[in-house]
Design an enzyme around this catalytic site. Sequence first.
Site, PDB file in Angstrom:
ATOM      1  N   ASP A 159      60.845  64.239  43.912  1.00  0.00           N
ATOM      2  CA  ASP A 159      62.070  65.047  43.853  1.00  0.00           C
ATOM      3  C   ASP A 159      62.614  65.222  42.437  1.00  0.00           C
ATOM      4  OD1 ASP A 159      63.301  62.563  43.296  1.00  0.00           O
ATOM      5  OD2 ASP A 159      63.666  62.218  45.422  1.00  0.00           O
ATOM      6  N   ARG A 208      66.738  67.064  38.755  1.00  0.00           N
ATOM      7  CA  ARG A 208      66.782  66.329  40.045  1.00  0.00           C
ATOM      8  C   ARG A 208      67.058  67.343  41.141  1.00  0.00           C
ATOM      9  NH1 ARG A 208      66.831  64.363  44.352  1.00  0.00           N
ATOM     10  NH2 ARG A 208      67.195  62.186  44.955  1.00  0.00           N
ATOM     11  N   ASP A 265      65.833  63.894  49.129  1.00  0.00           N
ATOM     12  CA  ASP A 265      65.398  62.606  48.592  1.00  0.00           C
ATOM     13  C   ASP A 265      64.007  62.305  49.140  1.00  0.00           C
ATOM     14  OD1 ASP A 265      65.516  60.081  47.326  1.00  0.00           O
ATOM     15  OD2 ASP A 265      66.197  59.135  49.184  1.00  0.00           O
ATOM     16  N   THR A 266      63.103  61.837  48.274  1.00  0.00           N
ATOM     17  CA  THR A 266      61.757  61.458  48.700  1.00  0.00           C
ATOM     18  C   THR A 266      61.549  59.972  48.435  1.00  0.00           C
ATOM     19  OG1 THR A 266      60.803  62.017  46.531  1.00  0.00           O
ATOM     20  CG2 THR A 266      60.842  63.758  48.205  1.00  0.00           C
ATOM     21  N   GLU A 293      60.342  56.411  46.963  1.00  0.00           N
ATOM     22  CA  GLU A 293      60.184  56.047  45.556  1.00  0.00           C
ATOM     23  C   GLU A 293      58.734  55.716  45.204  1.00  0.00           C
ATOM     24  OE1 GLU A 293      62.466  56.434  43.490  1.00  0.00           O
ATOM     25  OE2 GLU A 293      64.257  56.537  44.724  1.00  0.00           O
ATOM     26  N   ARG A 297      70.877  64.297  34.314  1.00  0.00           N
ATOM     27  CA  ARG A 297      69.820  65.157  34.863  1.00  0.00           C
ATOM     28  C   ARG A 297      70.424  66.453  35.412  1.00  0.00           C
ATOM     29  NH1 ARG A 297      67.173  60.934  39.028  1.00  0.00           N
ATOM     30  NH2 ARG A 297      69.356  61.018  39.708  1.00  0.00           N
TER      31      ARG A 297
END
Length: 328
Positions: free
Chosen positions: A98, A112, A117-118, A120, A163
Amino acid sequence: MKKWLLCIGALSLSFSLAACGSDSASTDKTDSDSKKTTQQEDKGKQEKKTDQKTEIEKQSNDKSADSNKEESIKSSAKETSDKKKLVDVTLNKTVDGDTIKVNYKGEVKTVRYLLVDTPETKKPNSCVQPYGEDASARNKQLVNSGKLQLEFDIGDRTDKYGRMLAYVFVDGKSVQETLLKEGLARVAYVYEPNTKYLGTYEKDQEAAKNKDLKIWSKNGYATDKGFNGCVTKPKKSATASKPVEKSVTTHKSTTTHKSSSNSSNSSGSSSSASSSSNSAQTSPSTGGTEYFANCTELRKKYPHGVPSSHPAYQSKMDRDHDNFACER
């Protein structure tokens, strides 16, 4: 005397008749005036009703006009909101599932992805999570496949880490939507007013959930607070050692056979053939069935590189160890 009395009687009668005529005229006049007054009042009431009706109609028309104007404004605002304002950028590097780095206005910026959300893969002090490498490889494949563009929402454009926050598109297609639809990402980090595509993303997520895709295949793994669990990266060196031993054995047997029947020149030729055999067997050792000597050769067929699941993938070409070889 008699005449005088007759005269008086006639005079009295005349006065009586005159009085009656006067009263009758007065009564007729009063009735006429009353009738006239009633007609005027009726006319006034009718005009008043007409005026009231006209006023009501006018107010209704005004409200209708205001309503139409408001709808027009809302429609115009919606069209403006729906219209994408895409900014062209070039890819510098893929960080994970992501996050990417891009060249933006002459600078390298970290982007970002908004609202997703993916799992980690590279977070400090955190393990590699299930499907994290799959999401990272898929993201890299997507952003390397065409024209890369960003779209900012109406809220903050950067987070507390500096970001850039954006929606990411490749050839006009949403990268976030693809990751959600394939079960490689979840909807997360929802902060008003950066919610333009929230409804669409939630539908994509629900569709992936219903199909039990990837992160949704295991109960309790993907939650509202993140992902639960870790995986251990496979040791590639252990996998590669077995074919090497086989190659050495083949070389010995070939050398022994050749030395018993041929001269030293033939032995040299056998050694060269054996070396060639070793080279040919390096492809299976890295899990692929297509062999390329280097990235230059590989890119002739696969311009954007290949993920670890691809038959042409070789670990020696994956210098940053992100399960994607020869990416640009």
